[in-house]
Design a protein around this motif. Structure first.
Motif, PDB file in Angstrom:
ATOM      1  N   ALA A 187       0.824  -1.194   0.007  1.00 55.07           N
ATOM      2  CA  ALA A 187      -0.161  -0.114   0.030  1.00 55.07           C
ATOM      3  C   ALA A 187       0.865   1.151  -0.108  1.00 55.07           C
ATOM      4  CB  ALA A 187      -0.928  -0.044   1.381  1.00 55.07           C
ATOM      5  N   LEU A 188       1.782   1.286   0.724  1.00 54.43           N
ATOM      6  CA  LEU A 188       2.838   2.417   0.950  1.00 54.43           C
ATOM      7  C   LEU A 188       3.614   2.668  -0.468  1.00 54.43           C
ATOM      8  CD1 LEU A 188       4.555   4.253   2.627  1.00 54.43           C
ATOM      9  CD2 LEU A 188       6.346   2.509   2.754  1.00 54.43           C
ATOM     10  N   LEU A 189       4.071   1.540  -1.153  1.00 56.16           N
ATOM     11  CA  LEU A 189       4.613   1.779  -2.538  1.00 56.16           C
ATOM     12  C   LEU A 189       3.634   2.168  -3.524  1.00 56.16           C
ATOM     13  CD1 LEU A 189       6.917  -1.390  -2.708  1.00 56.16           C
ATOM     14  CD2 LEU A 189       7.659   0.856  -2.295  1.00 56.16           C
ATOM     15  N   GLN A 190       2.553   1.962  -3.499  1.00 53.94           N
ATOM     16  CA  GLN A 190       1.268   2.365  -4.327  1.00 53.94           C
ATOM     17  C   GLN A 190       1.143   3.869  -4.002  1.00 53.94           C
ATOM     18  OE1 GLN A 190      -0.753  -0.437  -5.935  1.00 53.94           O
ATOM     19  NE2 GLN A 190      -0.555   1.291  -7.484  1.00 53.94           N
ATOM     20  N   ALA A 191       1.072   4.166  -2.832  1.00 49.95           N
ATOM     21  CA  ALA A 191       0.838   5.690  -2.465  1.00 49.95           C
ATOM     22  C   ALA A 191       2.132   6.380  -2.751  1.00 49.95           C
ATOM     23  CB  ALA A 191       0.520   5.833  -1.168  1.00 49.95           C
ATOM     24  N   TRP A 192       3.352   6.130  -2.690  1.00 54.98           N
ATOM     25  CA  TRP A 192       4.381   6.582  -2.931  1.00 54.98           C
ATOM     26  C   TRP A 192       4.449   6.909  -4.331  1.00 54.98           C
ATOM     27  CZ3 TRP A 192       9.116   4.981   0.329  1.00 54.98           C
ATOM     28  CH2 TRP A 192       8.895   5.323   1.862  1.00 54.98           C
ATOM     29  N   THR A 193       4.371   5.811  -5.044  1.00 54.29           N
ATOM     30  CA  THR A 193       4.538   5.906  -6.735  1.00 54.29           C
ATOM     31  C   THR A 193       3.408   7.101  -7.286  1.00 54.29           C
ATOM     32  OG1 THR A 193       4.794   3.642  -6.777  1.00 54.29           O
ATOM     33  CG2 THR A 193       3.973   4.601  -8.832  1.00 54.29           C
TER      34      THR A 193
ATOM     35  N   TYR B 288      13.449  18.848  -0.738  1.00 57.24           N
ATOM     36  CA  TYR B 288      12.816  18.346   0.788  1.00 57.24           C
ATOM     37  C   TYR B 288      11.298  18.211   0.896  1.00 57.24           C
ATOM     38  CZ  TYR B 288      12.126  19.050   5.620  1.00 57.24           C
ATOM     39  OH  TYR B 288      11.489  19.008   6.951  1.00 57.24           O
ATOM     40  N   HIS B 289      10.526  18.986   0.065  1.00 59.78           N
ATOM     41  CA  HIS B 289       9.265  18.732   0.199  1.00 59.78           C
ATOM     42  C   HIS B 289       8.745  17.565  -0.254  1.00 59.78           C
ATOM     43  CE1 HIS B 289       5.393  19.135  -2.458  1.00 59.78           C
ATOM     44  NE2 HIS B 289       4.930  19.726  -1.070  1.00 59.78           N
ATOM     45  N   ALA B 290       9.443  16.958  -1.301  1.00 62.15           N
ATOM     46  CA  ALA B 290       9.154  15.650  -1.799  1.00 62.15           C
ATOM     47  C   ALA B 290       9.378  14.561  -0.642  1.00 62.15           C
ATOM     48  CB  ALA B 290      10.161  15.210  -3.231  1.00 62.15           C
ATOM     49  N   VAL B 291      10.411  14.678  -0.009  1.00 62.75           N
ATOM     50  CA  VAL B 291      10.814  13.541   1.050  1.00 62.75           C
ATOM     51  C   VAL B 291      10.151  13.727   2.201  1.00 62.75           C
ATOM     52  CG1 VAL B 291      12.498  12.812   2.568  1.00 62.75           C
ATOM     53  CG2 VAL B 291      13.224  13.247   0.166  1.00 62.75           C
ATOM     54  N   ARG B 292       9.603  15.024   2.634  1.00 67.49           N
ATOM     55  CA  ARG B 292       8.679  15.146   3.678  1.00 67.49           C
ATOM     56  C   ARG B 292       7.546  14.890   3.368  1.00 67.49           C
ATOM     57  NH1 ARG B 292       6.836  21.237   5.741  1.00 67.49           N
ATOM     58  NH2 ARG B 292       5.590  20.688   7.177  1.00 67.49           N
ATOM     59  N   ASN B 293       6.676  14.855   2.179  1.00 65.38           N
ATOM     60  CA  ASN B 293       5.445  14.362   1.987  1.00 65.38           C
ATOM     61  C   ASN B 293       5.482  12.736   1.993  1.00 65.38           C
ATOM     62  OD1 ASN B 293       3.089  16.710   1.725  1.00 65.38           O
ATOM     63  ND2 ASN B 293       5.071  17.451   1.058  1.00 65.38           N
TER      64      ASN B 293
ATOM     65  N   ALA C 296       7.354  10.931   3.495  1.00 65.62           N
ATOM     66  CA  ALA C 296       7.514  10.569   5.001  1.00 65.62           C
ATOM     67  C   ALA C 296       6.141  10.714   5.685  1.00 65.62           C
ATOM     68  CB  ALA C 296       8.627  11.240   5.757  1.00 65.62           C
ATOM     69  N   ARG C 297       5.340  11.681   5.430  1.00 62.52           N
ATOM     70  CA  ARG C 297       4.327  12.031   5.848  1.00 62.52           C
ATOM     71  C   ARG C 297       3.113  10.833   5.382  1.00 62.52           C
ATOM     72  NH1 ARG C 297      -0.342  15.400   4.568  1.00 62.52           N
ATOM     73  NH2 ARG C 297       0.656  15.438   2.552  1.00 62.52           N
ATOM     74  N   ILE C 298       3.218  10.465   4.040  1.00 61.03           N
ATOM     75  CA  ILE C 298       2.290   9.431   3.584  1.00 61.03           C
ATOM     76  C   ILE C 298       2.671   8.000   4.207  1.00 61.03           C
ATOM     77  CG2 ILE C 298       1.790   8.140   1.654  1.00 61.03           C
ATOM     78  CD1 ILE C 298       2.246  10.812   0.219  1.00 61.03           C
ATOM     79  N   GLY C 299       3.958   8.129   4.577  1.00 63.27           N
ATOM     80  CA  GLY C 299       4.457   6.753   5.217  1.00 63.27           C
ATOM     81  C   GLY C 299       4.132   6.478   6.930  1.00 63.27           C
ATOM     82  N   ARG C 300       3.809   7.651   7.241  1.00 61.75           N
ATOM     83  CA  ARG C 300       3.760   7.453   8.830  1.00 61.75           C
ATOM     84  C   ARG C 300       2.685   6.264   9.318  1.00 61.75           C
ATOM     85  NH1 ARG C 300       3.020  13.424  10.184  1.00 61.75           N
ATOM     86  NH2 ARG C 300       5.135  13.462   9.418  1.00 61.75           N
ATOM     87  N   GLY C 301       3.049   5.623  10.200  1.00 69.00           N
ATOM     88  CA  GLY C 301       2.425   4.332  10.792  1.00 69.00           C
ATOM     89  C   GLY C 301       2.974   2.980  10.118  1.00 69.00           C
TER      90      GLY C 301
END
Ligand code: HEM
Length: 415
Positions: free
Chosen positions: A79-85, A184-189, A191-196
């Motif tokens: 699910a994470l890889l789907q959302a990150w893609t 920075y914005h890309a990585v921060r977002n 990381a935010r999506i991946g929380r949990g």
């Protein structure tokens, strides 16, 4: 001093600007010429045979994060890889990952700091560390059988001073862009999506690329003041890239074909000691001349390093422990890596008050077992540079191939 050097103050000013390559950016009236500044609206293609951020013309800035997976569910990673893609697809197109303004009662869908900035040639590259396949003998997510043989644990090298908090990691995200805030914005977002599901294990910010990856780029300088990247592979050299960087059609495992392996090393430079060493010492350490970048004994940067040439007294022109000789000795069978590192400066070392700065070394290759590892074994053994550097962080990651629209980064883990 200026008189001794035969220069006038005006000559130094003009010469200095020319060296920095910014003379075109300054008009006669002193005002900045916007047209000469980097184009921050440019985008890099997200889809393709290979992930972007490897052969891509090296951008100016880097933000790399290694994440640890805290969930124990395989579906969470999918699910994470789907959302990150999906997010990376938007980010690299210069779009926010969600609405910045929307429901007053809920957090915005994008953190907002890149609003109004262009894509700045942003690339997002994702990879998997050995621990995602197996950690302490445990097949955490059922991926153990999929672990590529080249994704070995990096062996310890002589002189390593690795900090565990800057080493390893389950998943790598490398964001490169010509604007620090966009990266920075890309990585921060992400990381935010991946929380949990994931937590940040370590992060590294980099500036001033220390390598050339295209024939259209000039060679930059690292923090030691030397041109770095002269003898690097170039992305236009497709035969060289196929031979040394991309996992080929016959290579195992099949899900990595079109991918590559990244090794990253946070290498601190002992700047204060380096700055006190003589020019001759510095040049002998690298094996090249500081100003021109030419090999010792040669006139031009592009000249072949004269590994066999000797001075009148019989000594080797390029010393036997010079960095370039050990990094590419005559008998290494033509082994190459694609170097794509950045300078870093992380303030002061609180224990000593010295600068904590250096080279965040990043390299890509087809098989680290026959590329990075033997090179580093040789360097760690006798590189003259060792007097001035300390390896303080390390990581190895399998970078899966690129995807087409509708695909998911790293889908090969699950197919
Ligand atoms: C802070 C650490 C390092 C510094 C300051 C440094 C600097 C340099 C410089 C100035 C050059 C010459 C210009 C060029 O051809 O790019 C060079 C070449 C090279 N370096 Fe490094 N380097 C460092 C670490 C490493 C590491 C860890 C590796 C690999 C394990 C490596 C591999 C190479 C290779 C393969 C070359 C090209 C040699 C040739 O073909 O002539 N370097 N490096």
């Amino acid at each position: 001093v200026l008189e001794l050097a035969g220069l006038t103050a005006a000559g130094v000013a003009v010469g200095g600007l020319a060296t920095l390559g910014i003379e075109a950016a300054v008009r006669a009236d002193g005002a900045a010429d916007q047209a000469a500044l980097p184009d921050l609206s440019g985008t890099e293609p997200f889809h393709g045979e290979h992930q972007a951020g490897i052969a891509t013309v090296a951008q100016e800035r880097l933000v790399t994060v290694a994440f640890d997976v805290t969930s124990d569910r395989r579906q969470d990673i999918q699910a994470l890889l789907q959302a990150w893609t999906a997010a990376a697809e938007k980010l690299t197109a210069g779009q926010p990952v969600g609405p910045v303004a929307g429901i007053a009662e809920a957090p915005p869908g994008d953190t907002g700091e890149a609003t109004g900035l262009g894509a700045a040639h942003l690339t997002v590259t994702v990879g998997f560390g050995p621990t995602v396949f197996e950690a302490d003998g445990v097949d955490r997510f059922g991926f153990a059988a999929r672990r590529p043989a080249p994704l070995v644990d990096i062996p310890p090298f002589r002189g390593d001073e690795l900090d565990a908090t800057r080493t390893g990691g389950d998943i790598l995200v490398q964001a490169c862009a010509d604007d620090a805030q966009v990266a920075y914005h890309a990585v921060r977002n992400l990381a935010r999506i991946g929380r949990g599901i994931v937590t940040v294990r370590w992060a590294q910010l980099g500036f001033g690329r220390t390598s050339t990856t295209s024939i259209h780029q000039t060679t930059p300088r690292n923090l030691m003041g030397f041109r770095d990247g002269t003898n690097n592979l170039r992305s236009e050299d497709s035969a060289g890239m196929a031979q040394h960087v991309w996992v080929g059609a016959g290579d195992d495992p099949g899900w990595m074909v079109g991918g590559t392996y990244a090794v990253v090393r946070r290498i601190r430079m002992l700047i204060e000691i380096w700055d006190r060493s003589s020019l001759g010492d510095q040049e002998g350490t690298i094996g090249r001349l500081k100003v021109t970048g030419a090999p010792i004994g040669r006139a031009a940067e592009e000249d072949t390093v004269p590994l066999d040439d000797r001075a009148a007294d019989g000594s080797l022109l390029v010393p036997k422990d010079a960095h370039v000789r050990l990094a590419a000795p005559a008998d290494n069978g033509g082994v190459k890596i694609l170097r794509r590192g950045y300078s870093f400066t992380d303030g002061l070392d609180p224990r000593t008050g010295e600068l904590d700065a250096g080279l965040f070394f990043v390299c890509f290759q087809r098989d680290p077992r026959s590329q990075f590892i033997p090179i580093q074994q040789r360097l760690a053994g006798s590189d003259a540079l060792n007097e001035y550097i300390r390896h303080t962080g390390s990581g190895i990651f399998a970078i899966p191939p690129g995807i087409q629209p509708g695909g998911m980064l790293g889908s090969g883990l699950f197919d």
